[in-house]
Design an enzyme around this catalytic site. Structure first.
Site, PDB file in Angstrom:
ATOM      1  N   ASP A  33       0.802  -1.226   0.000  1.00  0.00           N
ATOM      2  CA  ASP A  33       0.000   0.000   0.000  1.00  0.00           C
ATOM      3  C   ASP A  33       0.838   1.281   0.000  1.00  0.00           C
ATOM      4  OD1 ASP A  33      -1.908  -1.984   0.519  1.00  0.00           O
ATOM      5  OD2 ASP A  33      -1.919  -1.564   2.660  1.00  0.00           O
ATOM      6  N   GLU A 198     -10.802  -1.109  -4.622  1.00  0.00           N
ATOM      7  CA  GLU A 198     -10.271  -0.357  -3.484  1.00  0.00           C
ATOM      8  C   GLU A 198      -9.053   0.460  -3.933  1.00  0.00           C
ATOM      9  OE1 GLU A 198      -9.404  -3.606  -0.914  1.00  0.00           O
ATOM     10  OE2 GLU A 198      -7.666  -4.252  -2.059  1.00  0.00           O
TER      11      GLU A 198
END
Length: 309
Positions: A33, A198
């Site tokens: 991430d 996402e």
């Protein structure tokens, strides 16, 4: 990513490939991430992993050092307000504004309590950071998961926008923030783009707004990066295609950030991927953060990125 995995102990090497000659860029670290920034004469990577949120920095985008911890669960006073027994901290996004810096992040679990999004103010790109004292998004409601925050400050209007959401609900939501960067002004109704799961990220180039995001399941070969374009920071989105996808060697590329390098004027993408895996998943172990340059077509399209080593 909403799910946290144990991180492996070794980093690999990535060779960047786009249209034109390949350029060699080092994999950064084990983690997931990543957000990527440039400032204070250095490059910065903010990943998930390592028992908190840390800033990694480099002067050449090849040799990286981990700095002090920016934030830990223990430093966030409202974490336990939901009564959950265990919490996780992930998906950081660092944003410059008001002569300072703001670190946005996800707090889980999603079940049995809803995930939340928080924000901390940081003195510099390497901290120290102090939590705002309250969640920025406390409960999305109706199955929405408040995860994977990304903030974009529109240079045209000066408005900061928060993009968040995804996973099981696979819904994108956008809020306009107040100038203080730590409170919400109002929600902006937007459509969820095609193939969205996402990890949204937004940037602007030559008057076009690019919304990129992860699609598929985080731990298998379906995980990939797609994007859409728009004439404004809030749409309407025009789906433009897939940028990163699993191949024979690297699996599940996703949850990424773009950087326009003030030094050389080039664009780069930082993302995570699975290495040393085979088949379609589910994959086990840790993910690696990699950086590659990005090229654009004459029509402004982002050219597909081929992962190599």
């Amino acid at each position: 990513m909403r799910r946290l995995l144990a991180m492996a102990a070794a980093a690999g090497l990535a060779v960047a490939a786009a249209a034109g000659p390949a350029q060699e860029v080092a994999s950064v670290l084990t983690g997931a991430d990543p957000d990527m920034e440039a400032g204070e004469d250095r490059y910065w990577i903010y990943p998930t992993g390592g028992g908190g949120l840390f800033a990694w920095s480099s002067v050449d985008m090849k040799h990286w050092e981990r700095g002090p911890r920016l934030l830990s669960l223990a430093a966030i006073p409202w974490v336990g307000d939901d009564g959950a027994a265990v919490h996780h901290l992930w998906a950081p996004d660092m944003v410059a504004a008001n002569g300072s810096h703001y670190l946005y992040y996800s707090i889980g679990p999603q079940h049995p309590t809803p995930s939340r999004i928080g924000v901390a103010r940081c003195d510099t790109l390497q901290g120290p950071c102090t939590d705002s004292g309250k969640p920025l998004v406390n409960d999305g409601g109706h199955g929405f998961e408040a995860i994977d925050p990304a903030v974009f400050v529109d240079s045209k209007s000066g408005t900061p926008y928060l993009y968040a959401g995804g996973s099981a609900g696979a819904t994108l939501r956008v809020w306009a923030l107040r100038p203080d960067m730590v409170s919400i002004d109002h929600e902006v109704k937007v459509a969820t783009p095609r193939h969205f799961t996402e990890g949204a990220f937004l940037f602007e180039r030559n008057g076009t707004y690019y919304l990129s995001y992860s699609s598929g399941r985080y731990d298998n070969a379906t995980y990939s990066v797609h994007y859409a374009t728009a004439p404004s920071p809030t749409g309407p989105w025009r789906y433009a295609g897939r940028l990163l996808a699993s191949d024979g060697k690297y699996k599940g590329p996703g949850h990424h950030a773009f950087l326009h390098d003030p030094r050389d004027g080039r664009w780069y993408i930082a993302y995570h991927r699975w290495e040393g895996q085979s088949g379609n998943g589910p994959y086990k172990g840790g993910r690696v953060v990699a950086i590659q340059p990005v090229s654009f077509g004459t029509d402004g399209s982002i050219l597909p990125i081929r992962m190599t080593n």
